[in-house]
Design an enzyme around this catalytic site. Structure first.
Site, PDB file in Angstrom:
ATOM      1  N   CYS A 103      -0.144  -9.802   0.213  1.00 13.27           N
ATOM      2  CA  CYS A 103       0.936  -8.813   0.266  1.00 13.27           C
ATOM      3  C   CYS A 103       1.308  -8.629   1.739  1.00 13.27           C
ATOM      4  O   CYS A 103       0.558  -9.027   2.637  1.00 13.27           O
ATOM      5  CB  CYS A 103       0.466  -7.495  -0.335  1.00 13.27           C
ATOM      6  SG  CYS A 103      -0.902  -6.753   0.572  1.00 13.27           S
ATOM      7  N   CYS A 157      -0.920  -0.640   6.666  1.00 15.14           N
ATOM      8  CA  CYS A 157       0.333  -1.033   6.016  1.00 15.14           C
ATOM      9  C   CYS A 157       1.334   0.134   6.039  1.00 15.14           C
ATOM     10  O   CYS A 157       0.941   1.289   5.863  1.00 15.14           O
ATOM     11  CB  CYS A 157      -0.008  -1.434   4.586  1.00 15.14           C
ATOM     12  SG  CYS A 157       1.401  -1.624   3.529  1.00 15.14           S
ATOM     13  N   GLU A 216      -9.096   2.517   1.222  1.00 17.75           N
ATOM     14  CA  GLU A 216      -7.857   3.313   1.221  1.00 17.75           C
ATOM     15  C   GLU A 216      -8.135   4.739   0.756  1.00 17.75           C
ATOM     16  O   GLU A 216      -7.613   5.703   1.324  1.00 17.75           O
ATOM     17  CB  GLU A 216      -6.833   2.636   0.295  1.00 17.75           C
ATOM     18  CG  GLU A 216      -5.485   3.341   0.284  1.00 17.75           C
ATOM     19  CD  GLU A 216      -4.490   2.638  -0.637  1.00 17.75           C
ATOM     20  OE1 GLU A 216      -4.616   1.413  -0.842  1.00 17.75           O
ATOM     21  OE2 GLU A 216      -3.589   3.329  -1.151  1.00 17.75           O
ATOM     22  N   SER A 240      -5.098  -9.892  -1.760  1.00 15.10           N
ATOM     23  CA  SER A 240      -5.874 -10.332  -0.595  1.00 15.10           C
ATOM     24  C   SER A 240      -6.220 -11.815  -0.687  1.00 15.10           C
ATOM     25  O   SER A 240      -7.029 -12.302   0.094  1.00 15.10           O
ATOM     26  CB  SER A 240      -7.186  -9.538  -0.502  1.00 15.10           C
ATOM     27  OG  SER A 240      -6.916  -8.175  -0.364  1.00 15.10           O
TER      28      SER A 240
HETATM   29  S1  SF4 Z   1      -1.671  -3.250   1.767  1.00 10.91           S
HETATM   30 FE1  SF4 Z   1      -1.610  -2.108  -0.174  1.00 10.91          FE
HETATM   31  S2  SF4 Z   1       0.202  -0.837   0.010  1.00 10.91           S
HETATM   32 FE2  SF4 Z   1       0.382  -2.393   1.583  1.00 10.91          FE
HETATM   33  S3  SF4 Z   1       1.608  -4.038   0.664  1.00 10.91           S
HETATM   34 FE3  SF4 Z   1      -0.556  -4.516   0.301  1.00 10.91          FE
HETATM   35  S4  SF4 Z   1      -1.024  -3.656  -1.716  1.00 10.91           S
HETATM   36 FE4  SF4 Z   1       0.871  -2.715  -0.993  1.00 10.91          FE
END
Ligand code: SF4
Length: 357
Positions: free
Chosen positions: A16, A99, A129, A265
């Site tokens: 992501c 993020c 988180e 991830s």
């Molecule tokens: S780190 Fe978490 S909030 Fe940020 S893009 Fe990735 S899944 Fe989404």
């Protein structure tokens, strides 16, 4: 009997944007010659961690392990305000890889605290988180699975917020449950859109194939959810962490087309390795002979600029040296630190990929 003829990788998979940015920040700091640490492993993936180590990035479990003046990269899912203050007090150079979605979530939570709501946080206890969010709202009630929900008290003014990677259906179901528990209920939907898209694309792939392989951390909530969704679709599914976890061709039964997806991830290049392994071990003779090529085609069909593992330009010095020493896995070599970086971007979208760099 080996019957797999082809593989399909779900679209919009790979890191992501939050994870990608945090990994890139660590790489950039190390390449700039800074003594660089990540506070905890920036991502639970051996290949990526090995690639960072090759660049000189060392993961530390606590700030005490960091040498004075060194650089510490905060991971995508953030930290508590106390950790941030402690890093500054120690004279560390902090690079914030939190993020942007999580930063927004933290700000919204801060407002709920200031407004005096009784806060319910949907999330996995001890997830980084959630730990970071509890630093802002220490009195928040953390609930995860449905059996926890009976413990939520009745209060006049309540607010619901969620860890970014929780499944949307779970958040909605909890919100509906809480309507009966409060006179005033404030619902802040912080489910990350990347998580939602990942689930949609996984379901789409699962509907098209005979068998699904889900790649990601064993304890990762978003990876487990992908597996669950495949089960709901009715497609046989197996969850693994690495290509090497695939050892028994019999698991594929009579499947001819196998789909591959992964958590936020998991680098998309790992999905390519898994696709190749499936064809190698369970493919028809023709598919086995073309395993590498078919896996590469599946990657190109799936990869988008958003699915790239890095946004950094090629660094020939690092890649040449590390590849020579055999320190990088394919995902690292292909992921922007070597000449094969373009392999992660479909040939049909070079302009879009360049624009996104
Ligand atoms: S780190 Fe978490 S909030 Fe940020 S893009 Fe990735 S899944 Fe989404």
């Amino acid at each position: 009997m080996s019957m797999v003829q082809d593989v399909r990788i779900a679209k919009r998979t790979g890191f992501c944007y939050g994870v990608r940015e945090a990994v890139d920040k660590a790489k950039e700091a190390a390449d700039a010659g800074k003594l660089t640490h990540t506070l905890g492993q920036v991502v639970h993936n051996e290949g990526v961690v090995a690639g960072l180590n090759a660049r000189g990035v060392v993961s530390i479990a606590s700030l005490e392990e960091a040498e004075g003046g060194s650089t510490v990269v905060i991971r995508a899912h953030g930290v508590t305000p106390a950790v941030r203050e402690s890093a500054a007090a120690r004279g560390l150079d902090v690079i914030d890889g939190t993020c942007s979605w999580v930063i927004a979530e933290q700000k919204q939570l801060q407002r709920l605290v200031e407004d005096g709501y009784t806060i319910v946080l949907l999330g996995t206890p001890n997830h980084p988180e959630v730990v970071g969010l509890l630093g802002i709202a220490p009195d928040a009630i953390v609930v995860d699975e449905e059996e926890d929900w009976d413990s939520i008290p009745r209060r006049k003014r309540m607010a619901l917020i969620t860890q970014s990677t929780q499944p949307p259906w779970k958040f909605e179901r909890l919100a509906a449950r809480m309507v009966h528990l409060a006179h005033e209920l404030k619902i802040v939907n912080t489910v990350c859109p990347v998580t939602i898209r990942r689930q949609e694309d996984t379901v789409e792939t699962a509907r098209e194939v005979d068998f699904m392989v889900v790649v990601g951390g064993r304890s990762s909530a978003n990876t487990k959810e992908l597996t669950r969704l495949c089960e709901i679709v009715g497609t046989p599914v197996m969850q693994i962490e690495h290509a090497r976890d695939l050892v028994d061709p019999a698991v594929f039964g009579e499947a001819r087309l196998v789909g591959v997806t992964g958590g936020t991830s998991t680098p998309i290049e790992d999905l390519e390795l898994v696709a190749e392994r499936i064809l190698d071990m369970a493919g028809t003779p023709g598919a086995q002979a073309r395993a590498r090529e078919l896996a590469f085609e599946a990657l190109n069909a799936a990869a988008t600029p958003a699915g790239r593992t890095t946004s950094l330009p090629v660094n020939p010095r690092i890649s040449a040296q590390a590849a020579h020493e055999g320190r990088l896995g394919r995902s690292e070599r292909d992921a922007g630190s070597g000449p094969a970086a373009a392999a992660t971007v479909p040939a049909s979208a070079p302009a879009a990929a360049r624009a996104a760099r």
